[in-house]
Design an enzyme around this catalytic site. Sequence first.
Site, mmCIF file in Angstrom:
data_model
loop_
_atom_site.group_PDB
_atom_site.id
_atom_site.type_symbol
_atom_site.label_atom_id
_atom_site.label_comp_id
_atom_site.label_asym_id
_atom_site.label_seq_id
_atom_site.Cartn_x
_atom_site.Cartn_y
_atom_site.Cartn_z
ATOM 1 C CE LYS A 54 38.377 10.086 -10.872
ATOM 2 N NZ LYS A 54 38.176 8.928 -11.717
ATOM 3 C CD GLN A 98 36.455 8.189 -14.901
ATOM 4 O OE1 GLN A 98 37.289 8.901 -14.362
ATOM 5 N NE2 GLN A 98 35.647 7.400 -14.205
ATOM 6 C CG ASP A 121 42.323 4.630 -11.116
ATOM 7 O OD1 ASP A 121 41.956 5.145 -10.051
ATOM 8 O OD2 ASP A 121 41.680 4.710 -12.178
#
Length: 296
Positions: A54, A98, A121
Site C-alpha cells: 500500500k 491494518q 477502507d
Amino acid sequence: MSAKLLKGAEVAKEIRAELKAEVERLKEKHGVVPGLVTILVGENPASQSYVRAKQQTAHELGFYSVQDNQPVDLNENKLLELIDMYNKDPKIHGILVQLPLPKHINEHKVLLAIDPSKDVDAFHPVNVGKLMIGEPDYLPCTPAGIQELLIRSGTEISGAEVVVVGRSNIVGKPIAMMLLQKAKGANATVTVVHTRTKDVQFHTKRADIVIAAAGVAEYVKGDMIKPGAVVIDVGVNEVGRTADGKRILKGDVAFNEAVEIASAITPVPGGVGPMTITMLMKNTVRACKVHNNIKD
Ligand code: NAP
C-alpha cells in the site's frame, strides 16, 4: 472453451495511471497532495507485506504517505490517541489501520474512532450505512475492485443473476449490497450463500456471475458453474511453500476446471488483489478532494 482472463493487474495499472494524473492535477491546480497513513500494530508478516504494498503504491502515485509501525504490545488507548492525532492532521486524508489487530485491542472500537471522512477502507458503520442506503462516500476496497473489474470488462451487471459465496463484512455482504443498488454498474439480482445454505451448487449453477469469497481453496468446482458465466475469484489461500520458501497461493475457485466452463474468470494471483490496493488509492484521492472542498 477457454475463458477470457480478467487481469486485474492490468486494469489496476490503467486506473493507477488515471489516479497519478489526477494527483498531479490536484497539486498544480489546487496545491494539495493526497495524504495516507497506514498504521501497523505488531509484526505479522502478511500484514507487513500488505502495508508495504500500500505504501509503495501511494509513493508511486505521488501521495504524502506515512507508515506508522507500532509495537505488538501497544495499548488500546495509545492507538486511539494516535488515530485522534491523524484525524486532526490536515496533511492526512486517509487513515488505514491494518487488520487483524492483536487480541488485546478491540477492533470495533478502533474502527469507530476513525473520522468517517478519512475512513478510506470504508469499514466505519457510518460508511457501511451510507452504502446500504445507496449514498456511499467511500466504497470498501475489495468489493469496489470487483465491481470496477466487472464494469471495465464489459460484463452485463444490470439484470444479471449474481451469486456471492461468503457473507463477511469486508467482501461478501458489501459486494452483494453494491451490485443490488439501483445504480449504474449494479441493478443485479443478488443471492448470498454461506455455510448454512442448503444447496450451494443449486445457486452457483444458475448464476450469470459467481463471486467466490469463501476463504476455502478451490471450493467452487467446474461443475458448480453455468457454462458461459463470469467468475470472480476473491480467494487468496496459502496452500504451501515452494522449495525456496515462496508462498503457493490458490483462489476459492478450481481454476483449471472453471476456465473451461466460464466465459471470463479472474486469475489468482493477478485478479482481484491488485484492484483492492488501487481502490484504496482512489478513496484517498477522493478524501483529499472532500477535505479541501474540491468539486472538479
Ligand atoms: P471470511 O471472513 O472467512 O468469510 C468467509 C465466508 O465464506 C463466510 O461467510 C463463510 O460462511 C463462507 N464460507 C466458508 N466456507 C464455505 C462453504 N464451504 N460454503 C459456503 N460458504 C462458505 O473471509 P473473507 O474475509 O470474506 O475473505 C474471503 C477470501 O477472500 C479469503 O480467501 C481472503 O483471503 C480473500 N480476500 C482477498 C482480498 C483481496 O484483495 N484479493 C481481500 C479480502 C479477502 P459463514 O458466514 O456461514 O461462516
